[in-house]
Write an enzyme that holds these catalytic residues in place. Structure first.
Site, PDB file in Angstrom:
ATOM      1  N   TYR A 152     -10.023  15.751  -9.024  1.00  0.00           N
ATOM      2  CA  TYR A 152      -9.448  14.983 -10.133  1.00  0.00           C
ATOM      3  C   TYR A 152      -8.476  15.856 -10.921  1.00  0.00           C
ATOM      4  O   TYR A 152      -7.367  15.418 -11.277  1.00  0.00           O
ATOM      5  CB  TYR A 152     -10.568  14.471 -11.045  1.00  0.00           C
ATOM      6  CG  TYR A 152     -10.106  13.509 -12.122  1.00  0.00           C
ATOM      7  CD1 TYR A 152     -10.161  12.128 -11.913  1.00  0.00           C
ATOM      8  CD2 TYR A 152      -9.633  13.971 -13.344  1.00  0.00           C
ATOM      9  CE1 TYR A 152      -9.751  11.247 -12.908  1.00  0.00           C
ATOM     10  CE2 TYR A 152      -9.216  13.098 -14.336  1.00  0.00           C
ATOM     11  CZ  TYR A 152      -9.278  11.735 -14.107  1.00  0.00           C
ATOM     12  OH  TYR A 152      -8.863  10.866 -15.090  1.00  0.00           O
ATOM     13  N   LYS A 169      -4.370  15.024 -11.530  1.00  0.00           N
ATOM     14  CA  LYS A 169      -3.772  14.734 -12.834  1.00  0.00           C
ATOM     15  C   LYS A 169      -2.801  15.812 -13.281  1.00  0.00           C
ATOM     16  O   LYS A 169      -1.766  15.524 -13.885  1.00  0.00           O
ATOM     17  CB  LYS A 169      -4.880  14.518 -13.871  1.00  0.00           C
ATOM     18  CG  LYS A 169      -5.785  13.327 -13.540  1.00  0.00           C
ATOM     19  CD  LYS A 169      -4.973  12.067 -13.228  1.00  0.00           C
ATOM     20  CE  LYS A 169      -5.846  10.882 -12.848  1.00  0.00           C
ATOM     21  NZ  LYS A 169      -5.052   9.682 -12.513  1.00  0.00           N
ATOM     22  N   ASP A 213       0.874  -1.163   0.000  1.00  0.00           N
ATOM     23  CA  ASP A 213       0.000   0.000   0.000  1.00  0.00           C
ATOM     24  C   ASP A 213       0.911   1.213   0.000  1.00  0.00           C
ATOM     25  O   ASP A 213       1.591   1.491   0.997  1.00  0.00           O
ATOM     26  CB  ASP A 213      -0.911   0.007   1.226  1.00  0.00           C
ATOM     27  CG  ASP A 213      -1.926   1.130   1.205  1.00  0.00           C
ATOM     28  OD1 ASP A 213      -1.647   2.175   0.588  1.00  0.00           O
ATOM     29  OD2 ASP A 213      -3.003   0.984   1.824  1.00  0.00           O
TER      30      ASP A 213
END
Length: 302
Positions: free
Chosen positions: A172, A176, A72
Site C-alpha cells: 500500500y 500511494k 479495464d
C-alpha cells in the site's frame, strides 16, 4: 468557474473519489468520459452496486455530459481503444484524472512484506501503479496536442505526510507514494508542452464503502463519529471533485506543476466548500490533532 467545451477523462469513476471528481467536472460544464469495470450488466471483483452508467447520469444531471465506457485499465488494448474513441468523437483531451485503484479488499493492515499475502499485494500494485502508467501512455499524447492540459494523479496522503509515515503495508505504501512520484515525473515531461501534472489526495473520504462501514449515509454521516470521533473531519467525495474542478478552471494552474496537493489545502486557496458548507482540512488535522492524541476537536479544521 466554467469548464464548458472541455473534454475530461476520469479513469476509475465508478464510485468514491472518481465519481465525486467526475460529478464536479460535469457541474462545471465539462464533457466527462467515465470509465471503470462495473456496468449495469457486469460487476467487477468488488461485487458492489455502483456503476459507471450511474456516474455518467450524475455528470449529465449536474449540467455536463457524462459518457460511460467500460474499460479495464490493466488491459492496454482497451485503453488504446478508449483514447481512439475520444480522439474520434472529440478531437482533444483537456483533463486526465488517473483515479484507478481497486485495492480496498487486497491490503492487510500492518503486515510486513513476508506476512502479507503476496498475490494480493502484487495485484494491488498493478491496480494502483500499472493502470495509471498504461492510461498515461495512451492518453497524454492526445492531451499535449493542445497546450493547457491537466493531469491529476489521485492518491492517499500528501508527499510530505507519506514521506514520514508508514502507510499500512509495503504494498500500500509503495502504491500511494508511487502516485505522488508519478505526478512529479510526468510534470517534467509535460511542462515543455504547456501541460500541468499534479497529484491530489482527498482527506478522510466518505466513500460508499466507508459509509457502509460506519452504518451511515451521506445525510447521517455524523453518526459515524459516535463510533470513531475523528470521523468528524471527514469529507464527501465531491470535495476532492471541487478541488480538481478548481484546478482545471485556473488559468494559472501551471504554478502547481509537479506538486502534491490536498483537497483541504486547495480549498483554502480557491475558497470552495464541501456539500455541507464546511471546509475540512484533514491532513493538517492528522498532524496536529491525531498524532498528538488530542480529543477530536475540529475547531479550525472544518
Amino acid at each position: 468557474m466554467t469548464l464548458e467545451g472541455k473534454i475530461a477523462l476520469v479513469a476509475g469513476a465508478t464510485r468514491g473519489g472518481g465519481r465525486g471528481i467526475a460529478a464536479e467536472l460535469g457541474a462545471a460544464g465539462a464533457t466527462v468520459y467515465v470509465t471503470g469495470r462495473t456496468t449495469r450488466q457486469q460487476q467487477s471483483e468488488y461485487k458492489r452496486p455502483e456503476t459507471i452508467e450511474e456516474t455518467a447520469d450524475i455528470v449529465t444531471s449536474l449540467g455536463g455530459k457524462g459518457i460511460a465506457v467500460q474499460v479495464d485499465h490493466l488491459h492496454p488494448a482497451e485503453v488504446a481503444a478508449l483514447i481512439a474513441r475520444i480522439r474520434r468523437e472529440q478531437g482533444r483531451l483537456d483533463i486526465l484524472v488517473n483515479d484507478v485503484w481497486g485495492g480496498e479488499n487486497l491490503f492487510e493492515w500492518e503486515k510486513s512484506v513476508w506476512e502479507h499475502n503476496l498475490e494480493n499485494g502484487l495485484r494491488l500494485l498493478r491496480l494502483g501503479i500499472d493502470t495509471h502508467l498504461i492510461t498515461a501512455h495512451y492518453a497524454l499524447p492526445l492531451m499535449i496536442e493542445k497546450p493547457g492540459g491537466l493531469l491529476v494523479e489521485v492518491t492517499d496522503g500528501t508527499a510530505e505526510y507519506n514521506a514520514t509515515h508508514y502507510r499500512i503495508s509495503p504494498f500500500y505504501d509503495l502504491a500511494k507514494v508511487g502516485a505522488n512520484r508519478m505526478a512529479w515525473a510526468h510534470a517534467k515531461d509535460l511542462a515543455p508542452h504547456g501541460a500541468t501534472s499534479v497529484s491530489i489526495t482527498p482527506g478522510w473520504m466518505r466513500s460508499e464503502m466507508m459509509l457502509e462501514h460506519f452504518q451511515a449515509t451521506e445525510e447521517t454521516w455524523l453518526e459515524g463519529a459516535k463510533v470513531q470521533p475523528h470521523f468528524v473531519i471527514s469529507e464527501s467525495p465531491r470535495f476532492v471533485g471541487r478541488a480538481v474542478a478548481a484546478l482545471a478552471a485556473d488559468p494559472d494552474r501551471a504554478r502547481w506543476n509537479g506538486q502534491s496537493l490536498s483537497s483541504g489545502g486547495l480549498a483554502q486557496v480557491y475558497g470552495f466548500t464541501d456539500l455541507d458548507g464546511s471546509r475540512p482540512d484533514c491532513w493538517r488535522y492528522m498532524r496536529e490533532v491525531m498524532e498528538a492524541n488530542k480529543p477530536a476537536d475540529v475547531t479550525g479544521y472544518r
